[in-house]
Scaffold this active site. Sequence first.
Site, PDB file in Angstrom:
ATOM      1  N   ASP A  32      49.436 -55.481  24.505  1.00  0.00           N
ATOM      2  CA  ASP A  32      48.606 -56.486  23.833  1.00  0.00           C
ATOM      3  C   ASP A  32      47.554 -55.836  22.938  1.00  0.00           C
ATOM      4  O   ASP A  32      47.299 -56.298  21.812  1.00  0.00           O
ATOM      5  CB  ASP A  32      47.903 -57.363  24.871  1.00  0.00           C
ATOM      6  CG  ASP A  32      48.860 -58.231  25.672  1.00  0.00           C
ATOM      7  OD1 ASP A  32      50.039 -58.328  25.278  1.00  0.00           O
ATOM      8  OD2 ASP A  32      48.421 -58.794  26.694  1.00  0.00           O
TER       9      ASP A  32
ATOM     10  N   GLU B 193      48.928 -54.556  19.596  1.00  0.00           N
ATOM     11  CA  GLU B 193      49.117 -55.640  18.631  1.00  0.00           C
ATOM     12  C   GLU B 193      47.777 -56.168  18.128  1.00  0.00           C
ATOM     13  O   GLU B 193      47.636 -56.495  16.943  1.00  0.00           O
ATOM     14  CB  GLU B 193      49.929 -56.766  19.264  1.00  0.00           C
ATOM     15  CG  GLU B 193      51.376 -56.386  19.522  1.00  0.00           C
ATOM     16  CD  GLU B 193      52.169 -57.486  20.181  1.00  0.00           C
ATOM     17  OE1 GLU B 193      53.370 -57.624  19.851  1.00  0.00           O
ATOM     18  OE2 GLU B 193      51.606 -58.214  21.025  1.00  0.00           O
TER      19      GLU B 193
ATOM     20  N   ASP C 238      51.288 -59.196  16.227  1.00  0.00           N
ATOM     21  CA  ASP C 238      52.716 -59.294  16.521  1.00  0.00           C
ATOM     22  C   ASP C 238      53.498 -59.594  15.244  1.00  0.00           C
ATOM     23  O   ASP C 238      54.512 -58.945  14.947  1.00  0.00           O
ATOM     24  CB  ASP C 238      52.945 -60.389  17.566  1.00  0.00           C
ATOM     25  CG  ASP C 238      54.417 -60.638  17.827  1.00  0.00           C
ATOM     26  OD1 ASP C 238      55.077 -59.752  18.395  1.00  0.00           O
ATOM     27  OD2 ASP C 238      54.914 -61.711  17.445  1.00  0.00           O
TER      28      ASP C 238
END
Length: 231
Positions: A120, A123, A51
């Site tokens: 998710d 990232e 992230d």
Amino acid sequence: MNNIQKGIKEDFGIEFANQDLLLEAFTQGNYLNEHPEEKGRDYQRLEFLGDSVMQLIVADYLFTRYPAWEEGQLTEMRIAMVQSKSFSHFARLAGFNRYIRLGKGEELSGARNRDSLLEDIWEAFIGALYKDQGAKAVFTFLNKAFFPAIDEGFFEEFIDYKSKLQELLQKAGSVDIEYKVENEDLSDPQKPHFEVTVFVNDKAIGSGSGRSIKIAEKRAAKKAYQDVTPR
């Protein structure tokens, strides 16, 4: 070479030195619960890292590519690019859903194609690539699999310039805003092209073009918004 490494190498020319990082990036927690013989981690720590890496690499890319943009323009585009909805889209395009190691229950529930999980995993992969090969490798990957979408108008879907323009103009009172198609080229069905101009009280204030009227309108609104925004 595991199947994940083989696929990533074939698709993107990336070969991990530490293949455990790559496995970790594609491993969901329930999978490890069902396979106690495996000693690795799930993807969550790498997701945390990825992230931050995405934020930095995207900001640096925009800063370098658009030297004339003001801070507000850079911020708007960065926000559009690093939001989770875009990550799930690019994870699918990259075929990452093929590689996720899921628990049986999650597999049966359709988690492999769930947006929240794909966000998710994107990232986590970025985090793993950064740890294995550094920022330059992440930039090279994004330059192939992510940044070209800027020129395709993909990220403009996440910035509502038409509403932003309307709000800005109406601060001075009631105005008549109209979008007109000035030109269209349908000679190539695979590459239609439209040109749109936005008028305020019959005065042209911005034009834009794109592969659809919707995209052309958004680009016209963006140009007008940037031109009339106080500096």
